[in-house]
Scaffold this motif. Structure first.
Motif, PDB file in Angstrom:
ATOM      1  N   VAL A   1       0.873  -1.350  -0.013  1.00 32.32           N
ATOM      2  CA  VAL A   1       0.052  -0.106   0.071  1.00 32.32           C
ATOM      3  C   VAL A   1       0.840   1.300   0.232  1.00 32.32           C
ATOM      4  O   VAL A   1       0.254   2.440  -0.002  1.00 32.32           O
ATOM      5  CB  VAL A   1      -0.973  -0.082   1.223  1.00 32.32           C
ATOM      6  CG1 VAL A   1      -1.912  -1.024   1.200  1.00 32.32           C
ATOM      7  CG2 VAL A   1      -0.261   0.011   2.599  1.00 32.32           C
ATOM      8  N   LEU A   2       2.199   1.156   0.192  1.00 27.96           N
ATOM      9  CA  LEU A   2       3.209   2.320   0.065  1.00 27.96           C
ATOM     10  C   LEU A   2       3.513   2.572  -1.358  1.00 27.96           C
ATOM     11  O   LEU A   2       3.768   1.880  -2.178  1.00 27.96           O
ATOM     12  CB  LEU A   2       4.214   2.030   1.105  1.00 27.96           C
ATOM     13  CG  LEU A   2       4.007   1.769   2.441  1.00 27.96           C
ATOM     14  CD1 LEU A   2       5.227   1.568   3.088  1.00 27.96           C
ATOM     15  CD2 LEU A   2       3.183   3.065   2.860  1.00 27.96           C
ATOM     16  N   SER A   3       4.034   4.088  -1.591  1.00 28.35           N
ATOM     17  CA  SER A   3       4.567   4.036  -2.902  1.00 28.35           C
ATOM     18  C   SER A   3       6.080   4.006  -2.616  1.00 28.35           C
ATOM     19  O   SER A   3       6.586   3.675  -1.904  1.00 28.35           O
ATOM     20  CB  SER A   3       4.447   6.021  -3.027  1.00 28.35           C
ATOM     21  OG  SER A   3       5.023   6.329  -2.241  1.00 28.35           O
ATOM     22  N   ARG A   4       6.512   4.230  -4.099  1.00 26.39           N
ATOM     23  CA  ARG A   4       7.861   3.770  -4.287  1.00 26.39           C
ATOM     24  C   ARG A   4       8.913   4.402  -3.277  1.00 26.39           C
ATOM     25  O   ARG A   4       9.739   4.302  -2.554  1.00 26.39           O
ATOM     26  CB  ARG A   4       8.361   4.022  -5.745  1.00 26.39           C
ATOM     27  CG  ARG A   4       9.812   3.629  -5.861  1.00 26.39           C
ATOM     28  CD  ARG A   4      10.244   2.283  -6.267  1.00 26.39           C
ATOM     29  NE  ARG A   4      11.608   2.187  -6.428  1.00 26.39           N
ATOM     30  CZ  ARG A   4      12.178   1.044  -6.688  1.00 26.39           C
ATOM     31  NH1 ARG A   4      11.475  -0.150  -6.293  1.00 26.39           N
ATOM     32  NH2 ARG A   4      13.615   0.996  -6.833  1.00 26.39           N
ATOM     33  N   SER A   5       8.378   5.855  -3.241  1.00 31.40           N
ATOM     34  CA  SER A   5       9.263   6.859  -2.621  1.00 31.40           C
ATOM     35  C   SER A   5       9.133   6.459  -1.082  1.00 31.40           C
ATOM     36  O   SER A   5      10.116   6.839  -0.326  1.00 31.40           O
ATOM     37  CB  SER A   5       9.002   8.240  -2.965  1.00 31.40           C
ATOM     38  OG  SER A   5       7.520   8.464  -2.399  1.00 31.40           O
ATOM     39  N   ALA A   6       8.160   6.012  -0.632  1.00 30.45           N
ATOM     40  CA  ALA A   6       7.710   6.005   0.782  1.00 30.45           C
ATOM     41  C   ALA A   6       8.580   4.563   1.273  1.00 30.45           C
ATOM     42  O   ALA A   6       9.174   4.650   2.233  1.00 30.45           O
ATOM     43  CB  ALA A   6       6.417   5.596   1.108  1.00 30.45           C
ATOM     44  N   ILE A   7       8.739   3.566   0.323  1.00 28.72           N
ATOM     45  CA  ILE A   7       9.577   2.522   0.475  1.00 28.72           C
ATOM     46  C   ILE A   7      11.010   2.859   0.645  1.00 28.72           C
ATOM     47  O   ILE A   7      11.852   2.388   1.501  1.00 28.72           O
ATOM     48  CB  ILE A   7       9.207   1.366  -0.467  1.00 28.72           C
ATOM     49  CG1 ILE A   7       7.767   0.906  -0.221  1.00 28.72           C
ATOM     50  CG2 ILE A   7      10.143   0.237  -0.294  1.00 28.72           C
ATOM     51  CD1 ILE A   7       7.332   0.005  -1.406  1.00 28.72           C
ATOM     52  N   ASP A   8      11.486   3.660  -0.333  1.00 25.61           N
ATOM     53  CA  ASP A   8      12.740   4.136  -0.190  1.00 25.61           C
ATOM     54  C   ASP A   8      13.264   5.020   0.977  1.00 25.61           C
ATOM     55  O   ASP A   8      14.145   4.807   1.486  1.00 25.61           O
ATOM     56  CB  ASP A   8      13.123   5.038  -1.617  1.00 25.61           C
ATOM     57  CG  ASP A   8      13.221   4.340  -2.999  1.00 25.61           C
ATOM     58  OD1 ASP A   8      13.213   3.066  -2.753  1.00 25.61           O
ATOM     59  OD2 ASP A   8      12.940   4.817  -3.874  1.00 25.61           O
ATOM     60  N   SER A   9      12.256   5.656   1.388  1.00 25.39           N
ATOM     61  CA  SER A   9      12.700   6.589   2.717  1.00 25.39           C
ATOM     62  C   SER A   9      12.517   5.431   3.823  1.00 25.39           C
ATOM     63  O   SER A   9      13.411   5.632   4.740  1.00 25.39           O
ATOM     64  CB  SER A   9      11.531   7.396   3.231  1.00 25.39           C
ATOM     65  OG  SER A   9      10.131   6.920   3.327  1.00 25.39           O
ATOM     66  N   LEU A  10      11.749   4.301   3.876  1.00 24.40           N
ATOM     67  CA  LEU A  10      11.862   3.474   5.104  1.00 24.40           C
ATOM     68  C   LEU A  10      13.264   2.733   4.984  1.00 24.40           C
ATOM     69  O   LEU A  10      13.979   2.452   6.063  1.00 24.40           O
ATOM     70  CB  LEU A  10      10.766   2.689   4.975  1.00 24.40           C
ATOM     71  CG  LEU A  10       9.254   3.023   5.397  1.00 24.40           C
ATOM     72  CD1 LEU A  10       8.156   1.958   5.169  1.00 24.40           C
ATOM     73  CD2 LEU A  10       9.515   3.415   7.085  1.00 24.40           C
ATOM     74  N   VAL A  11      13.506   2.209   3.662  1.00 22.74           N
ATOM     75  CA  VAL A  11      14.909   1.515   3.589  1.00 22.74           C
ATOM     76  C   VAL A  11      16.154   2.475   3.959  1.00 22.74           C
ATOM     77  O   VAL A  11      16.835   1.916   4.752  1.00 22.74           O
ATOM     78  CB  VAL A  11      15.031   1.036   2.268  1.00 22.74           C
ATOM     79  CG1 VAL A  11      16.239   0.483   1.958  1.00 22.74           C
ATOM     80  CG2 VAL A  11      13.870  -0.155   2.028  1.00 22.74           C
TER      81      VAL A  11
END
Length: 88
Positions: free
Chosen positions: A49-59
């Motif tokens: 349910v997350l956008s690509r940029s949100a996943i990148d920020s979490l990583v």
């Protein structure tokens, strides 16, 4: 040798001394041998349910956290009480 002999008043110490813990912090354990052991609890996130940029920020945030730790040991556990599965 019986358990009573092993844990006689002269041989026994406090529970903290026996397990090597000097004290507890909010997210850490102070030990007599290893200094301070810090632990982090990371909860899973539904990546679908997350956008690509949100996943990148979490990583990136997790990567920055891990880079700041000198020695790292990970334990990946689930909430199910399954010792054999968690150990594997």
């Amino acid at each position: 040798m019986s358990l009573r002999d092993i844990l006689s008043p002269q041989a026994s110490g406090s529970t903290r001394r026996l397990i090597g813990a000097k004290g507890l912090g909010a997210n850490s354990l102070q030990t007599y041998d290893h200094g301070e052991i810090v632990y982090f609890i990371i909860t899973p996130v539904n990546l679908a349910v997350l956008s690509r940029s949100a996943i990148d920020s979490l990583v990136t945030a997790l990567l920055n956290l891990i880079k700041g730790v000198a020695a790292l040991e990970m334990a990946c556990l689930n909430s199910r009480e399954d010792f054999e599965g968690n150990r594997a």
